[in-house]
Design a protein around this motif. Structure first.
Motif, PDB file in Angstrom:
ATOM      1  N   ASP A  76       0.813  -1.216   0.000  1.00 30.48           N
ATOM      2  CA  ASP A  76       0.000   0.000   0.000  1.00 30.48           C
ATOM      3  C   ASP A  76       0.851   1.273   0.000  1.00 30.48           C
ATOM      4  N   GLY A  77       2.090   1.166   0.477  1.00 32.10           N
ATOM      5  CA  GLY A  77       2.951   2.337   0.530  1.00 32.10           C
ATOM      6  C   GLY A  77       4.174   2.176  -0.344  1.00 32.10           C
ATOM      7  N   PHE A  78       3.998   1.497  -1.443  1.00 28.66           N
ATOM      8  CA  PHE A  78       5.066   1.144  -2.367  1.00 28.66           C
ATOM      9  C   PHE A  78       5.788   2.394  -2.858  1.00 28.66           C
ATOM     10  N   ASN A  79       7.074   2.507  -2.546  1.00 23.40           N
ATOM     11  CA  ASN A  79       7.865   3.657  -2.964  1.00 23.40           C
ATOM     12  C   ASN A  79       8.881   3.183  -4.001  1.00 23.40           C
ATOM     13  N   VAL A  80       8.594   3.462  -5.243  1.00 26.27           N
ATOM     14  CA  VAL A  80       9.417   2.976  -6.349  1.00 26.27           C
ATOM     15  C   VAL A  80      10.858   3.456  -6.223  1.00 26.27           C
ATOM     16  N   ASP A  81      11.061   4.716  -5.859  1.00 21.16           N
ATOM     17  CA  ASP A  81      12.422   5.255  -5.749  1.00 21.16           C
ATOM     18  C   ASP A  81      13.224   4.521  -4.671  1.00 21.16           C
TER      19      ASP A  81
END
Length: 61
Positions: free
Chosen positions: A14-19
């Protein structure tokens, strides 16, 4: 991953941070021995904590 002590390598869907994930992957790619050492330590720790776990998996198969 918690049992292995690798919670820092888990990313919440739900808090997927690609960077952040890209930085981790690039760091692992550039210094594979560091990541491998972390995983090796985790596996050894798990084997000490749960010495019969692999046996139980084989028996269940």
């Amino acid at each position: 991953m918690t049992d292995l002590g690798l919670s820092a390598r888990v990313y919440d869907i739900d808090g997927f941070n690609v960077d952040e994930i890209a930085r981790t992957m690039i760091a692992d790619y550039r210094a594979p021995s560091r990541g491998q050492a972390e995983i090796d330590r985790a596996v050894e720790r798990y084997r000490r904590l749960y010495p019969r776990f692999a046996d139980l998996l084989r028996e269940a198969a």
